[in-house]
Design a protein around this motif. Structure first.
Motif, PDB file in Angstrom:
ATOM      1  N   GLU A 104       5.697   9.963  -5.482  1.00  0.00           N
ATOM      2  CA  GLU A 104       5.357  11.341  -5.159  1.00  0.00           C
ATOM      3  C   GLU A 104       6.619  12.151  -4.862  1.00  0.00           C
ATOM      4  OE1 GLU A 104       2.562  11.189  -1.986  1.00  0.00           O
ATOM      5  OE2 GLU A 104       1.072  10.149  -3.179  1.00  0.00           O
ATOM      6  N   GLN A 105       7.460  12.294  -5.850  1.00  0.00           N
ATOM      7  CA  GLN A 105       8.682  13.083  -5.707  1.00  0.00           C
ATOM      8  C   GLN A 105       8.476  14.421  -6.389  1.00  0.00           C
ATOM      9  OE1 GLN A 105      11.821  10.737  -7.319  1.00  0.00           O
ATOM     10  NE2 GLN A 105      11.655   9.156  -5.767  1.00  0.00           N
ATOM     11  N   SER A 106       9.118  15.442  -5.859  1.00  0.00           N
ATOM     12  CA  SER A 106       8.909  16.783  -6.391  1.00  0.00           C
ATOM     13  C   SER A 106       9.676  17.039  -7.693  1.00  0.00           C
ATOM     14  CB  SER A 106       9.327  17.816  -5.347  1.00  0.00           C
ATOM     15  OG  SER A 106      10.707  17.654  -5.050  1.00  0.00           O
ATOM     16  N   ASP A 107      10.730  16.291  -7.965  1.00  0.00           N
ATOM     17  CA  ASP A 107      11.533  16.581  -9.157  1.00  0.00           C
ATOM     18  C   ASP A 107      11.088  15.774 -10.374  1.00  0.00           C
ATOM     19  OD1 ASP A 107      12.354  14.135  -8.255  1.00  0.00           O
ATOM     20  OD2 ASP A 107      14.472  14.657  -8.093  1.00  0.00           O
ATOM     21  N   TYR A 108      10.120  14.913 -10.248  1.00  0.00           N
ATOM     22  CA  TYR A 108       9.545  14.133 -11.344  1.00  0.00           C
ATOM     23  C   TYR A 108      10.570  13.276 -12.090  1.00  0.00           C
ATOM     24  CZ  TYR A 108       5.589  17.163 -10.528  1.00  0.00           C
ATOM     25  OH  TYR A 108       4.557  17.835  -9.941  1.00  0.00           O
TER      26      TYR A 108
ATOM     27  N   HIS B  72       0.827  -1.206   0.000  1.00  0.00           N
ATOM     28  CA  HIS B  72       0.000   0.000   0.000  1.00  0.00           C
ATOM     29  C   HIS B  72       0.862   1.258   0.000  1.00  0.00           C
ATOM     30  CE1 HIS B  72      -2.359   3.205   1.979  1.00  0.00           C
ATOM     31  NE2 HIS B  72      -3.339   2.726   1.240  1.00  0.00           N
ATOM     32  N   TYR B  73       2.066   1.190   0.552  1.00  0.00           N
ATOM     33  CA  TYR B  73       2.929   2.372   0.644  1.00  0.00           C
ATOM     34  C   TYR B  73       3.846   2.552  -0.564  1.00  0.00           C
ATOM     35  CZ  TYR B  73       1.324   2.960   5.377  1.00  0.00           C
ATOM     36  OH  TYR B  73       0.527   3.171   6.462  1.00  0.00           O
ATOM     37  N   ILE B  74       3.840   1.640  -1.503  1.00  0.00           N
ATOM     38  CA  ILE B  74       4.697   1.772  -2.687  1.00  0.00           C
ATOM     39  C   ILE B  74       4.355   2.999  -3.519  1.00  0.00           C
ATOM     40  CG2 ILE B  74       5.311   0.682  -4.877  1.00  0.00           C
ATOM     41  CD1 ILE B  74       5.380  -1.959  -3.416  1.00  0.00           C
TER      42      ILE B  74
ATOM     43  N   PRO C  36      14.271   3.239  -5.082  1.00  0.00           N
ATOM     44  CA  PRO C  36      13.330   3.293  -3.953  1.00  0.00           C
ATOM     45  C   PRO C  36      12.151   2.329  -4.094  1.00  0.00           C
ATOM     46  CG  PRO C  36      13.876   5.507  -4.663  1.00  0.00           C
ATOM     47  CD  PRO C  36      14.455   4.569  -5.661  1.00  0.00           C
ATOM     48  N   ILE C  37      11.732   2.060  -5.331  1.00  0.00           N
ATOM     49  CA  ILE C  37      10.638   1.109  -5.535  1.00  0.00           C
ATOM     50  C   ILE C  37      11.094  -0.289  -5.134  1.00  0.00           C
ATOM     51  CG2 ILE C  37       9.119   0.059  -7.248  1.00  0.00           C
ATOM     52  CD1 ILE C  37       9.333   2.730  -8.771  1.00  0.00           C
TER      53      ILE C  37
END
Length: 140
Positions: free
Chosen positions: A92-96, A85-87, A102-103
């Motif tokens: 949701e990173q700000s630099d796209y 559920h947290y994947i 991280p995945i």
């Protein structure tokens, strides 16, 4: 009259040593870095579900271990579902910029509870076999 705990340990000494060596070989020989599998929240999640379930549903002391083992697997699956559920939070990173590392770590952490559920199931099943064999030897 029942045996004391030291009497039971004395009778089980050879089997418990074999049990220890099985776990040692699984962890230290098959896995390079054991510390990657030590995740306290995953372990506590599995134990916090499996131990009370074993106590509540067991009719007697002998019935606790099979109930605990079955609940450990279910708790591991629940922990994996919660971890998956947290994947999406990784995206949701700000630099796209897409970074797959991280995945991978998120999936690894979510699967650790399943690992511990299967670990407790396997060890509990082996202990149950040892106890049943000891009881059969005692009854003969």
């Amino acid at each position: 009259m029942g045996l004391s705990i030291f009497g039971v340990i004395n009778q089980l000494k050879g089997r418990l040593i074999a049990f220890f060596w099985i776990n040692f070989f699984v962890f230290n020989m098959a896995i390079d870095d054991v510390s990657a599998f030590i995740d306290t929240p995953s372990i506590l999640l599995v134990l916090a579900i499996a131990i009370p379930y074993g106590f509540v549903t067991a009719d007697n002391r002998i019935d606790f271990l099979p109930k605990f083992c079955n609940a450990a697997i279910i708790a591991g699956v629940i922990g994996t579902i919660v971890g998956f559920h947290y994947i999406p939070n990784v995206f949701e990173q700000s630099d796209y910029v897409f970074d797959p590392v991280p995945i991978g770590y998120s999936i690894l952490v979510s699967l650790l509870s399943l690992f511990w559920g299967l670990f407790f199931w396997l060890n509990g099943t082996m202990l149950q076999g040892i106890f049943l064999r000891l009881k059969a030897e005692k009854d003969e």
